[in-house]
Design a protein around this motif. Structure first.
Motif, PDB file in Angstrom:
ATOM      1  N   ILE A 165     -60.086  83.564 -56.952  1.00 46.92           N
ATOM      2  CA  ILE A 165     -59.045  84.529 -56.599  1.00 46.92           C
ATOM      3  C   ILE A 165     -58.496  84.202 -55.207  1.00 46.92           C
ATOM      4  N   ASP A 166     -59.405  83.882 -54.295  1.00 48.25           N
ATOM      5  CA  ASP A 166     -58.972  83.544 -52.934  1.00 48.25           C
ATOM      6  C   ASP A 166     -58.161  82.243 -52.927  1.00 48.25           C
TER       7      ASP A 166
ATOM      8  N   GLU B  83     -54.777  82.912 -54.103  1.00 52.66           N
ATOM      9  CA  GLU B  83     -53.962  83.544 -53.052  1.00 52.66           C
ATOM     10  C   GLU B  83     -53.419  82.494 -52.087  1.00 52.66           C
ATOM     11  N   HIS B  84     -54.282  81.517 -51.749  1.00 50.33           N
ATOM     12  CA  HIS B  84     -53.839  80.451 -50.853  1.00 50.33           C
ATOM     13  C   HIS B  84     -52.759  79.595 -51.518  1.00 50.33           C
TER      14      HIS B  84
ATOM     15  N   ALA C 240     -49.587  81.476 -51.413  1.00 48.77           N
ATOM     16  CA  ALA C 240     -49.032  81.449 -50.048  1.00 48.77           C
ATOM     17  C   ALA C 240     -48.352  80.099 -49.796  1.00 48.77           C
ATOM     18  N   SER C 241     -49.027  79.013 -50.185  1.00 51.98           N
ATOM     19  CA  SER C 241     -48.452  77.676 -49.990  1.00 51.98           C
ATOM     20  C   SER C 241     -47.164  77.518 -50.780  1.00 51.98           C
TER      21      SER C 241
ATOM     22  N   ARG D 152     -45.127  79.939 -51.783  1.00 51.83           N
ATOM     23  CA  ARG D 152     -44.062  80.772 -51.205  1.00 51.83           C
ATOM     24  C   ARG D 152     -43.509  80.142 -49.930  1.00 51.83           C
ATOM     25  N   LEU D 153     -44.414  79.592 -49.133  1.00 53.40           N
ATOM     26  CA  LEU D 153     -43.970  78.949 -47.890  1.00 53.40           C
ATOM     27  C   LEU D 153     -43.098  77.732 -48.203  1.00 53.40           C
TER      28      LEU D 153
ATOM     29  N   VAL E 201     -54.484  87.003 -59.835  1.00 52.59           N
ATOM     30  CA  VAL E 201     -54.727  87.831 -58.659  1.00 52.59           C
ATOM     31  C   VAL E 201     -55.203  89.224 -59.069  1.00 52.59           C
TER      32      VAL E 201
ATOM     33  N   GLU F 205     -39.652  85.885 -47.823  1.00 52.00           N
ATOM     34  CA  GLU F 205     -38.621  85.732 -48.862  1.00 52.00           C
ATOM     35  C   GLU F 205     -37.917  87.045 -49.201  1.00 52.00           C
TER      36      GLU F 205
ATOM     37  N   HIS G 223     -48.547  79.319 -42.812  1.00 56.38           N
ATOM     38  CA  HIS G 223     -49.281  79.501 -44.069  1.00 56.38           C
ATOM     39  C   HIS G 223     -50.030  80.835 -44.067  1.00 56.38           C
TER      40      HIS G 223
ATOM     41  N   PHE H 256     -47.920  83.869 -44.809  1.00 53.65           N
ATOM     42  CA  PHE H 256     -47.648  84.040 -46.240  1.00 53.65           C
ATOM     43  C   PHE H 256     -48.913  84.458 -47.001  1.00 53.65           C
ATOM     44  N   TYR H 257     -50.067  83.994 -46.522  1.00 50.83           N
ATOM     45  CA  TYR H 257     -51.334  84.348 -47.169  1.00 50.83           C
ATOM     46  C   TYR H 257     -51.618  85.847 -46.984  1.00 50.83           C
TER      47      TYR H 257
ATOM     48  N   LEU I 190     -62.366  91.522 -52.754  1.00 49.12           N
ATOM     49  CA  LEU I 190     -62.263  90.309 -53.586  1.00 49.12           C
ATOM     50  C   LEU I 190     -62.177  89.027 -52.773  1.00 49.12           C
ATOM     51  N   PHE I 191     -61.616  89.148 -51.568  1.00 48.01           N
ATOM     52  CA  PHE I 191     -61.385  87.929 -50.789  1.00 48.01           C
ATOM     53  C   PHE I 191     -62.485  87.642 -49.775  1.00 48.01           C
TER      54      PHE I 191
END
Lengths: 180, 311
Positions: A122-123, A126-127, A130-131, A133-134, A176, B208, B224, B227-228, B306-307
């Motif tokens: 899950i983490d 998320e990364h 993020a990558s 989207r960036l 997610v 965005e 990064h 966004f994370y 979760l994280f």
């Protein structure tokens, strides 16, 4: 007549400065896009690693199931963006298979090992998001420069083309929301 | 302390206040009449006389205020302490675990300076320190009052010093449920920009979401991580809370903790001593002040682990 020469020199100078700054802006954006693309590579590699471990754990529990056939994911250097998207989709499919199998094996779902990996995936997801989207955000800025007037003149002269977006699949977004 | 005792203290404060007001009015009338009498007997009524009259009036009102504070100061402090013990402490205890509440102390200037999230200005004070756990999430919060000294010099070379309030509100810190390397700060655009030293240090990032970009500025040392941390879901929640609060806000991600500053112009957990005690209204207001803390945990799902990596 003298004034006209000065005006022409001034205009040429302004155009030259604008040209150089736009060209630099485009080069900077190219670097930013490349950097964010390498962020995607790192996230994909991490996802692949965790997913491989998960597959190993799942296989240990469900030796006799037909669904244990997982797609082979191959990540290598110098991959094109579309190849990366394809490999990512394969990972999506594998993840979906794991989710289906887990529902039929409560012992697997409850195992500590699997739970740790599920949190990790899950983490990692998320990364990756993020990558992605960036990268897409940088691509949007870059494409605006490449396509919109007047910066598109410099982009055309430098043979720069609009870049492809890294599209997220619906499956990817679902991960997610996984309940642990 | 009981509500009855609190009401008694309030009655006493109001009684003394009325007494002071009557005495001030009598003294003021006497002084004005006396001034008019003296001036009409010995001189003409001119601009200097009017000025003297104004100065006299202001002085008497000021002296009256100081006397009022001296006479009522102890009772007001007693009332505030009683109010907080009776209403605030109980409400906090019923909502939070491991509660620590200090009505007189807050975050120290040094601590806020260390975080570098907010400039502490030229005058800094803080009270109503609360720390505890909500849904297993550690948090701490305080009221902050920050002022900036502005010195202006006119053409004659006269200088004037003004104290401008630049932040009146709450500062909260929560344990955050994601692990991140870089520092990220989200600041609403109407916030007084001098308050944020990060603006000079870090680069800005555009997310965005066009509406979010219109309302907020995002500073970070690593894009990064911005966004994370700021997922589309989180961005939506920030926008909703910002609209609900109708105040400037700052969210800072630092050392795996979430810092929140809300410049709502309010001194929380306080009560106007001259207002009749209405238990329901008081409880509703305290719940509102507490909800500001719990809303961030609930809306941002900070209790979702979760994280978090296993220890």
């Amino acid at each position: 007549m003298e004034y006209l020469v000065y005006i022409i020199i001034g205009v040429v100078l302004i155009i030259l400065i604008w040209w150089i700054s736009t060209s630099n802006k485009l080069k900077k954006m190219t670097i930013k896009v490349d950097e964010s693309l390498s962020g995607i590579d790192i996230a994909l590699t991490k996802r692949h690693e965790v997913l491989t471990k998960m597959i190993e754990v799942v296989k240990g529990y469900v030796k006799h199931e037909k669904e244990t056939f997982f797609e082979v994911v191959k990540l290598r250097k110098e991959m094109t963006l579309s190849e990366k998207i394809t490999e990512n989709q394969k990972m999506d499919n594998n993840m979906q298979k794991i989710n289906v199998l887990v529902e039929n094996y409560p012992d697997l779902k409850a195992s500590d090992n699997f739970m740790v990996l599920q949190k990790a995936i899950i983490d990692v997801e998320e990364h990756l998001q993020a990558s992605r989207r960036l990268y897409n955000s940088n691509v949007t800025l870059f494409n605006d420069l490449v396509m919109l007037f007047p910066s598109n003149i410099v982009a055309k002269a430098s043979k720069m083309k609009a870049k492809e977006f890294f599209k997220a699949t619906e499956k990817q977004k679902e991960y997610v929301k996984v309940d642990v | 302390m009981t509500i009855g005792q609190l009401k008694e203290i309030q009655k006493e404060i109001i009684r003394k206040n009325k007494k002071c007001n009557i005495i001030t009015s009598i003294v003021l009338c006497f002084v004005i009449v006396l001034t008019i009498f003296i001036k009409s007997k010995y001189g003409f009524i001119n601009n200097a006389f009017v000025l003297a009259l104004i100065i006299e009036t202001i002085s008497i009102i000021l002296i009256s205020f100081i006397i009022k504070m001296c006479v009522n100061g102890k009772d007001i402090a007693k009332f505030n302490e009683g109010f907080k013990k009776l209403f605030v402490n109980d409400a906090l205890k019923s909502t939070f675990d491991d509660l620590e509440y200090n009505m007189d102390e807050g975050f120290s200037k040094t601590i806020i300076d260390q975080y570098s999230m907010l400039d502490t200005g030229d005058s800094f004070s803080s009270n109503d320190y609360i720390s505890g756990k909500y849904k297993g999430i550690n948090f701490e919060q305080s009221d902050l009052f920050i002022e900036e000294k502005r010195v202006t010099t006119d053409s004659d070379g006269d200088t004037e010093v003004e104290w401008i309030p630049i932040f009146t509100g709450r500062y909260m810190i929560f344990d955050f449920n994601k692990i991140f390397k870089a520092n990220v700060q989200v600041v609403s655009k109407n916030f007084y920009s001098h308050l944020f030293p990060w603006g000079k240090k870090y680069s800005t990032v555009k997310m965005e979401d066009a509406e979010f970009n219109k309302l907020f500025k995002v500073y970070t040392s690593m894009e990064h991580d911005a966004f994370y941390l700021l997922t589309p879901h989180f961005i939506d929640k920030i926008k909703t809370l910002y609209k609900q609060l109708n105040a400037n806000i700052m969210l800072g991600f630092l050392d795996n903790r979430l810092h929140i500053a809300i410049d709502n112009g309010k001194d929380s957990f306080e009560y106007n001593v001259f207002k009749p005690i209405n238990e329901k209204e008081i409880k509703d207001n305290i719940i509102k002040d507490i909800k500001l803390i719990t809303d961030f945990v609930d809306e941002f799902n900070l209790d979702n682990d979760l994280f978090k990596k296993e220890n």
